[in-house]
Design a protein around this motif. Structure first.
Motif, short mmCIF file in Angstrom:
data_model
loop_
_atom_site.label_atom_id
_atom_site.label_comp_id
_atom_site.label_asym_id
_atom_site.label_seq_id
_atom_site.Cartn_x
_atom_site.Cartn_y
_atom_site.Cartn_z
N LEU A 198 0.84 -1.21 0.00
CA LEU A 198 0.00 0.00 0.00
C LEU A 198 0.87 1.25 0.00
CD1 LEU A 198 -3.10 0.65 2.24
CD2 LEU A 198 -1.23 2.29 2.21
N THR A 233 1.35 3.91 -3.14
CA THR A 233 0.93 5.31 -2.94
C THR A 233 2.08 6.27 -3.21
OG1 THR A 233 -0.61 4.54 -1.23
CG2 THR A 233 -0.22 6.90 -1.35
N GLU A 281 -2.61 10.52 2.00
CA GLU A 281 -3.29 9.49 1.21
C GLU A 281 -3.01 8.10 1.75
OE1 GLU A 281 -5.68 7.77 -1.75
OE2 GLU A 281 -5.56 9.82 -0.97
N ARG A 338 -5.92 5.49 2.89
CA ARG A 338 -6.04 4.15 2.31
C ARG A 338 -5.94 3.05 3.36
NH1 ARG A 338 -2.70 4.45 -3.48
NH2 ARG A 338 -3.92 6.18 -4.34
#
Length: 209
Positions: free
Chosen positions: A73, A77, A90, A94
Motif C-alpha cells: 500500500l 501510494t 493518502e 487508504r
C-alpha cells in the motif's frame, strides 16, 4: 468455517492462514488456540502444527501477510503521489477499510500494538517495523519536519494512526448505533477530516514549546 468463493482454490496451508487471520483479528493472540483454528477448518490440531509448528509461528505468518499488504500500500501510494504531505495523508486514508480483508488487517494492526505486553520482552521479530519506519522517513521528507527528532515524528504518526484505527475497530458498534447510512456518512466525514487535519499539521510542522 465457510470460505467465500474467492478462497476456493487456495492451498490447505493458505486456508489455514485465512482462518487464523480472521480469528486472530477477532480475538487477539491470547484469545485463539491452535485447536480452535483447526476445529474451524475441520482438521486435527496435529495437522495444523505440521504446517506451522506452533501458535507463535502461525501468528507470525499472519503478521507477515499484514506487513506485506502495508508495504505494498505504501509503495504504491508513493509511486503514484511521489512523496510529500499529500502522499502521506493518502497513505493514512487508504489504511481505512474498504472490505472485510482490510478491516481484519486494521484489527490485527491495533491488536499487535496493544495486546502485545506479555510477548514484547521475548519477541525477536517485529513484522510491522519496516512499515512504521517508512512512515517516519516519509514524514521526515516533508519540509517542516526534516530537522525534527525521530521521537517527535513518531508521536505525530501514532496520533494519526490512532485516529484511523480506533474508528476501524469501532465500526461494527457504530453501524449498530447509527445504521448503515449514518455510519457511512460518518466514515466519509472521517476521511475528509483526517486528510485536511494531516495536511494542516504537516504544513505547520510539529507543535512548539
Amino acid at each position: 468455517m465457510d470460505f467465500p468463493a474467492q478462497y476456493a482454490d487456495l492451498s490447505t496451508r493458505d486456508r489455514m492462514l485465512v482462518a487464523a487471520r480472521t480469528m486472530f483479528s477477532e480475538r487477539g493472540f491470547y484469545g485463539v488456540s491452535i485447536a480452535q483454528v483447526a476445529a474451524a477448518l475441520g482438521m486435527s490440531k496435529q495437522a495444523l502444527l505440521h504446517h506451522f509448528g506452533s501458535k507463535e509461528r502461525l501468528y507470525g505468518e499472519v503478521l507477515q501477510s499484514v506487513s506485506r499488504e502495508l508495504d505494498s500500500l505504501l509503495t504504491k501510494t508513493v509511486a503514484e503521489r511521489g512523496g510529500g504531505a499529500e502522499c502521506l495523508a493518502e497513505i493514512f486514508v487508504r489504511l481505512q477499510p474498504g472490505d472485510e480483508a482490510t478491516t481484519e488487517r486494521s484489527r490485527l494492526l491495533v491488536r499487535e500494538l496493544l495486546d502485545n505486553a506479555r510477548r514484547a520482552g521475548d519477541a525477536t521479530t517485529w513484522y510491522l517495523a519496516p512499515f512504521l519506519g517508512e512512515l517516519e522517513t516519509q514524514l521526515g521528507r516533508c519540509e517542516n519536519w526534516r530537522d525534527t527528532k525521530l521521537a517527535v515524528r513518531r508521536a505525530a504518526l501514532f496520533r494519526w494512526l490512532g485516529a484511523v484505527e480506533y474508528t476501524v475497530i469501532a465500526g461494527p458498534t457504530l453501524r449498530a448505533i447509527y445504521g448503515d447510512e449514518g455510519s457511512t456518512a460518518m466514515w466519509q466525514e472521517t476521511t475528509r477530516t483526517l486528510r485536511s487535519t494531516m495536511l494542516a499539521q504537516i504544513s505547520a510542522g510539529p507543535p512548539r514549546g
